[in-house]
Design an enzyme around this catalytic site. Sequence first.
Site, PDB file in Angstrom:
ATOM      1  N   ASP A  92       0.777  -1.481  -0.026  1.00  0.00           N
ATOM      2  CA  ASP A  92      -0.030   0.019  -0.119  1.00  0.00           C
ATOM      3  C   ASP A  92       0.823   1.358   0.076  1.00  0.00           C
ATOM      4  O   ASP A  92       0.321   2.403  -0.384  1.00  0.00           O
ATOM      5  CB  ASP A  92      -0.860  -0.148   1.201  1.00  0.00           C
ATOM      6  CG  ASP A  92      -0.296  -0.246   2.445  1.00  0.00           C
ATOM      7  OD1 ASP A  92      -0.089  -1.305   3.025  1.00  0.00           O
ATOM      8  OD2 ASP A  92       0.487   0.667   2.859  1.00  0.00           O
ATOM      9  N   ASP A 144       8.396 -12.787  -4.656  1.00  0.00           N
ATOM     10  CA  ASP A 144       8.078 -13.284  -3.414  1.00  0.00           C
ATOM     11  C   ASP A 144       9.376 -12.735  -2.504  1.00  0.00           C
ATOM     12  O   ASP A 144      10.602 -13.006  -2.430  1.00  0.00           O
ATOM     13  CB  ASP A 144       8.174 -14.794  -3.454  1.00  0.00           C
ATOM     14  CG  ASP A 144       7.584 -15.495  -2.202  1.00  0.00           C
ATOM     15  OD1 ASP A 144       7.040 -16.412  -2.330  1.00  0.00           O
ATOM     16  OD2 ASP A 144       7.976 -15.086  -1.115  1.00  0.00           O
ATOM     17  N   ASP A 162       6.539  -6.046   6.084  1.00  0.00           N
ATOM     18  CA  ASP A 162       4.982  -5.456   6.318  1.00  0.00           C
ATOM     19  C   ASP A 162       4.267  -6.390   5.725  1.00  0.00           C
ATOM     20  O   ASP A 162       3.765  -5.997   4.380  1.00  0.00           O
ATOM     21  CB  ASP A 162       5.027  -3.931   5.981  1.00  0.00           C
ATOM     22  CG  ASP A 162       3.553  -3.734   6.174  1.00  0.00           C
ATOM     23  OD1 ASP A 162       2.924  -2.841   5.183  1.00  0.00           O
ATOM     24  OD2 ASP A 162       2.681  -3.950   6.661  1.00  0.00           O
ATOM     25  N   THR A 164       1.255  -9.636   5.063  1.00  0.00           N
ATOM     26  CA  THR A 164      -0.129  -9.994   5.434  1.00  0.00           C
ATOM     27  C   THR A 164       0.232 -11.355   6.497  1.00  0.00           C
ATOM     28  O   THR A 164       1.164 -11.354   7.023  1.00  0.00           O
ATOM     29  CB  THR A 164      -0.637 -10.932   4.251  1.00  0.00           C
ATOM     30  OG1 THR A 164       0.072 -11.751   3.465  1.00  0.00           O
ATOM     31  CG2 THR A 164      -1.385 -10.029   3.350  1.00  0.00           C
ATOM     32  N   ASP A 165      -0.870 -11.681   7.077  1.00  0.00           N
ATOM     33  CA  ASP A 165      -0.881 -12.734   8.040  1.00  0.00           C
ATOM     34  C   ASP A 165      -0.093 -13.928   7.712  1.00  0.00           C
ATOM     35  O   ASP A 165      -0.090 -14.423   6.470  1.00  0.00           O
ATOM     36  CB  ASP A 165      -2.173 -13.007   8.762  1.00  0.00           C
ATOM     37  CG  ASP A 165      -2.801 -11.696   9.495  1.00  0.00           C
ATOM     38  OD1 ASP A 165      -3.492 -10.906   9.067  1.00  0.00           O
ATOM     39  OD2 ASP A 165      -2.223 -11.435  10.610  1.00  0.00           O
TER      40      ASP A 165
HETATM   41  N1  SAM Z   1      -0.276  -3.561   7.416  1.00  0.00           N
HETATM   42  C1  SAM Z   1      -1.050  -4.886   6.991  1.00  0.00           C
HETATM   43  C2  SAM Z   1      -0.981  -5.913   8.132  1.00  0.00           C
HETATM   44  O1  SAM Z   1      -0.367  -5.487   8.987  1.00  0.00           O
HETATM   45  O2  SAM Z   1      -1.582  -7.134   8.126  1.00  0.00           O
HETATM   46  C3  SAM Z   1      -0.144  -5.460   5.726  1.00  0.00           C
HETATM   47  C4  SAM Z   1      -0.330  -4.516   4.663  1.00  0.00           C
HETATM   48  S1  SAM Z   1       0.447  -4.936   3.241  1.00  0.00           S
HETATM   49  C5  SAM Z   1      -0.958  -4.439   2.191  1.00  0.00           C
HETATM   50  C6  SAM Z   1       0.744  -6.531   3.117  1.00  0.00           C
HETATM   51  C7  SAM Z   1       1.510  -6.865   1.635  1.00  0.00           C
HETATM   52  O3  SAM Z   1       2.272  -8.107   2.165  1.00  0.00           O
HETATM   53  C8  SAM Z   1       0.528  -6.965   0.619  1.00  0.00           C
HETATM   54  O4  SAM Z   1       0.839  -6.256  -0.229  1.00  0.00           O
HETATM   55  C9  SAM Z   1       1.126  -8.582  -0.049  1.00  0.00           C
HETATM   56  O5  SAM Z   1       1.029  -8.502  -1.188  1.00  0.00           O
HETATM   57  C10 SAM Z   1       2.361  -8.536   0.691  1.00  0.00           C
HETATM   58  N2  SAM Z   1       2.874  -9.823   0.657  1.00  0.00           N
HETATM   59  C11 SAM Z   1       2.072 -10.861   1.051  1.00  0.00           C
HETATM   60  N3  SAM Z   1       3.252 -12.143   1.039  1.00  0.00           N
HETATM   61  C12 SAM Z   1       4.191 -11.698   0.359  1.00  0.00           C
HETATM   62  C13 SAM Z   1       5.208 -12.341   0.012  1.00  0.00           C
HETATM   63  N4  SAM Z   1       5.695 -13.682   0.370  1.00  0.00           N
HETATM   64  N5  SAM Z   1       6.477 -11.434  -0.454  1.00  0.00           N
HETATM   65  C14 SAM Z   1       6.053 -10.301  -0.638  1.00  0.00           C
HETATM   66  N6  SAM Z   1       5.117  -9.487  -0.218  1.00  0.00           N
HETATM   67  C15 SAM Z   1       4.221 -10.392   0.379  1.00  0.00           C
END
Ligand code: SAM
Length: 288
Positions: A92, A144, A162, A164-165
């Site tokens: 974001d 990734d 930062d 996702t879960d």
């Molecule tokens: N602040 C939020 C929270 O605490 O849940 C997270 C926000 S940010 C949008 C999370 C980002 O992690 C997303 O854009 C997602 O595409 C990215 N993401 C998830 N898995 C990932 C990975 N393996 N490598 C890089 N980015 C990843």
Amino acid sequence: MTVPNSEKKVVSERLYDNYAQSFTVSDLLFEVKTEHQHLEIFETPFLGRVMLLDGVVQTTEKDEFIYHEMMVHVPLFAHPNPNRVLIIGGGDGGILREVLRHQNVEHVTQVEIDGSVIDMCKKYFPKHSNGAYDDPRATIVIADGKDFMASCTDMFDVIISDSTDPIGPGEVLFTSDFYADEKKCLNPGGMMVAQNGVPFMQGDEVTNTYQRLSKLYQDASFYVAPVPTYTGGFMTLAWASDDALLRQQDTATIEARIQQAGFETRYYNADIHVASFALPNYIRKLMQ
Ligand code: SAM
């Protein structure tokens, strides 16, 4: 899709089996199933715009400042001179925006798995990145984070995850292998921080992360921030470095760096910085 006022639509987040938060939606602005996840962006009367990934609240216009300021300014003011920063995830743009406010940051690399998140957040959450993606100090990599870290030969002073879960694409970013690869790319005196869930709801995330980081770093701990839409009280942010003193600096030291940096914040300040490392007993108990 515009929802007539008479039939206000309510969206519920389904992160937990037996507990949910709901919010009124005035419009669905965008929705797509990307290669990696289900991306939804809503307009809401109470939270402003809200983004969900796989049905989980990622960010809202109303409370993003708390999370982004705490994820960035605690490590970047704890570090005496953070020149090189790595962001994993953060699509974001809020983390990137806050990192680039530090003039002593010479270079930041952001590794985001899903380019659609960056593109759609530039469009629908312009204030999140606020032009950060055009900053010459920033390098954006669509990959990734696990793969990037495994082959990374660059070194960084601060690494901010930062993600996702730990369900779906984010899961790999909570593994011992990832943390080990990450540590190899930290300069001496550096630290990592990571989004680590809401322990009142996801206590095992604290236990798992603590056990994994403690095996790699001299000092593994957490600090907290109350992000209203990460429902359940304090959110924990993981912290690890090889120098425990980095998270024990006093308010005067941090305040001097804040004055030197010369920018305003809406949540973060030197007192909050120091206090955020004070953990309630129910969180300390999870660190075993
Ligand atoms: N602040 C939020 C929270 O605490 O849940 C997270 C926000 S940010 C949008 C999370 C980002 O992690 C997303 O854009 C997602 O595409 C990215 N993401 C998830 N898995 C990932 C990975 N393996 N490598 C890089 N980015 C990843």
